[in-house]
Design an enzyme around this catalytic site. Structure first.
Site, PDB file in Angstrom:
ATOM      1  N   GLU A   1       0.832  -1.197   0.000  1.00  0.00           N
ATOM      2  CA  GLU A   1       0.000   0.000   0.000  1.00  0.00           C
ATOM      3  C   GLU A   1       0.875   1.258   0.000  1.00  0.00           C
ATOM      4  O   GLU A   1       0.502   2.314   0.506  1.00  0.00           O
ATOM      5  CB  GLU A   1      -0.952  -0.038   1.200  1.00  0.00           C
ATOM      6  CG  GLU A   1      -1.892  -1.243   1.149  1.00  0.00           C
ATOM      7  CD  GLU A   1      -2.708  -1.452   2.409  1.00  0.00           C
ATOM      8  OE1 GLU A   1      -2.776  -0.536   3.253  1.00  0.00           O
ATOM      9  OE2 GLU A   1      -3.296  -2.546   2.551  1.00  0.00           O
TER      10      GLU A   1
ATOM     11  N   GLU B   1      -9.476   3.542   4.233  1.00  0.00           N
ATOM     12  CA  GLU B   1      -9.100   2.712   3.093  1.00  0.00           C
ATOM     13  C   GLU B   1      -9.340   3.525   1.822  1.00  0.00           C
ATOM     14  O   GLU B   1     -10.472   3.655   1.353  1.00  0.00           O
ATOM     15  CB  GLU B   1      -9.921   1.426   3.075  1.00  0.00           C
ATOM     16  CG  GLU B   1      -9.738   0.545   4.310  1.00  0.00           C
ATOM     17  CD  GLU B   1      -8.453  -0.262   4.283  1.00  0.00           C
ATOM     18  OE1 GLU B   1      -7.715  -0.174   3.276  1.00  0.00           O
ATOM     19  OE2 GLU B   1      -8.187  -0.985   5.262  1.00  0.00           O
TER      20      GLU B   1
END
Length: 308
Positions: free
Chosen positions: A80, A276
Site C-alpha cells: 500500500e 481505506e
C-alpha cells in the site's frame, strides 16, 4: 536537517510530491522531504522516530502551531506504498496554503505525519529482495518461493505491522492462524517487537494525540470503532469524513484486533480511524494516484477539523 536520499531525483515545476509510473521508493520519499524542508523551512520540521529493520530512518513531519496534537500515518502495509505520497502531498498542500497565509486549521492543531511507516517493505514490494539482505533466503521461502513481492504487506522480517499493536493481539493471532513470518497476517512473536510499529507507538504515547488516522488502501471505507471503547464523537466525525470524500462510507468494523487505530482507541479512549483509500486490488496502480488524491484530500481535511 539534510535527509539521506536519492539526490538524483529532480522534479519539474509544480508540486514537489509527485508519483511517477515507476512507483515510490524510500529514496524518492527522502528526496522529496528534503525539498519540502528547503521550501517550507518556516512551516514544517522533520524528526527521526527511529530506524526500520534495515536502518532506514522513520521520519515524522510536523506542522502547525496549535496546542491540540493530531496524527496521520501511511504505508504501514508494504504493498500500500501509494499512501505515502498521498499523505505527503496533503502535507505539502497544507504547507503551501500556510505559506500563502491560509490553512487556518493549523492555528488550532499541530499535525504529526508519518507518511512512510514501512520503508523496507515498500521497497521490497516494488523491487524485490535487496542486494545483500540478511533475510534473502528466508524472504523467498516466506513468499512461497516467488521473487514477485507485489502482494507483500509485511515488513522485511515478514511481520504484519498492522497486527503488531497490544489490543487483542492474542485474539488476532488466533484468528489469523499464521504461525510464522509471511507476506501478511503474522503479528510477530509479541506485540511491538518490530521497530517500525514500536516507533509509532512511542510517538503516540509521548505526543498525547487527541485523534489519529492510519491511511491504507483500498475500498473507500472509514473504520472508526473498536470493541465499544471509542468515544461518542468518533462516529459523527467518521460520517462527516465520509460525506466529504468521493464515494467513501463510514463502517462499523467487527472481527479486527491489533491494528494501530484499534490500539489507540483501546488505550486512550479517543477517536481513531483507518481510512481505506481508492478502489481496486493492491497495489493500486500509479495511474489512479491523482484521482485517489482528489477524493481523499477532503476526508483528511475533515479529520484535521475534528469533532464539532
Amino acid at each position: 536537517m539534510q535527509i539521506r536520499g536519492d539526490s538524483s531525483v529532480q522534479w519539474p515545476g509544480g508540486s514537489i510530491v509527485r508519483l511517477e509510473q515507476e512507483g515510490y521508493r524510500s529514496g524518492t520519499y527522502s528526496s522529496q522531504l528534503n525539498r519540502l524542508l528547503e521550501k517550507y523551512s518556516d512551516i514544517l520540521t522533520v524528526e527521526v522516530l527511529g530506524e526500520s529493520v534495515l536502518g532506514e530512518p522513520l521520519w515524522a513531519v510536523r506542522l502547525g502551531k496549535g496546542a491540540e496534537q493530531v496524527h496521520m500515518n501511511a504505508a504501514v502495509h508494504a504493498n500500500e506504498w501509494i499512501t505515502a505520497p498521498l499523505l505527503l502531498r496533503y502535507v505539502e498542500e497544507l504547507a503551501a496554503r500556510r505559506l500563502a497565509g491560509g490553512a487556518t486549521e493549523l492555528d488550532a492543531v499541530t499535525l504529526w505525519a508519518v507518511p512512510l511507516s514501512n520503508p523496507d517493505g515498500a521497497d521490497l514490494a516494488q523491487d524485490g529482495i535487496p542486494p545483500g539482505c540478511a533475510w534473502a533466503e528466508q524472504l523467498a521461502a516466506w513468499n512461497g518461493g516467488s521473487r514477485d513481492f507485489r502482494r507483500w504487506k509485511a515488513n522485511i522480517r515478514g511481520v504484519d505491522l498492522n497486527d503488531q499493536f497490544p489490543a487483542g493481539w492474542e485474539l488476532e493471532r488466533e484468528r489469523r492462524g499464521v504461525a510464522g513470518p509471511a507476506p501478511q497476517d503474522y503479528g510477530g512473536p509479541h506485540p511491538l517487537c518490530e521497530p517500525e510499529a514500536a516507533a509509532l507507538a512511542r510517538l503516540t504515547r509521548e505526543a498525547g494525540f487527541s485523534r489519529v488516522l492510519s491511511l491504507h488502501t483500498q475500498g473507500k471505507e472509514i473504520y472508526w470503532n473498536y470493541r465499544d471503547c471509542e468515544p461518542r464523537e468518533a462516529e459523527p466525525l467518521a460520517a462527516r469524513m465520509a460525506a466529504a470524500g468521493e464515494g467513501y462510507q463510514s463502517v462499523k468494523l467487527t472481527g479486527s484486533d491489533a491494528g494501530y487505530k484499534d490500539w489507540f482507541i483501546h488505550e486512550f479512549r479517543r477517536p481513531g480511524y483507518t481510512v481505506e483509500a481508492g478502489e481496486g486490488v493492491n497495489p493500486l496502480p500509479p495511474e489512479q494516484y491523482d484521482e485517489i488524491y482528489r477524493g481523499l484530500a477532503p476526508v483528511l481535511a475533515e479529520f484535521i477539523q475534528g469533532p464539532r
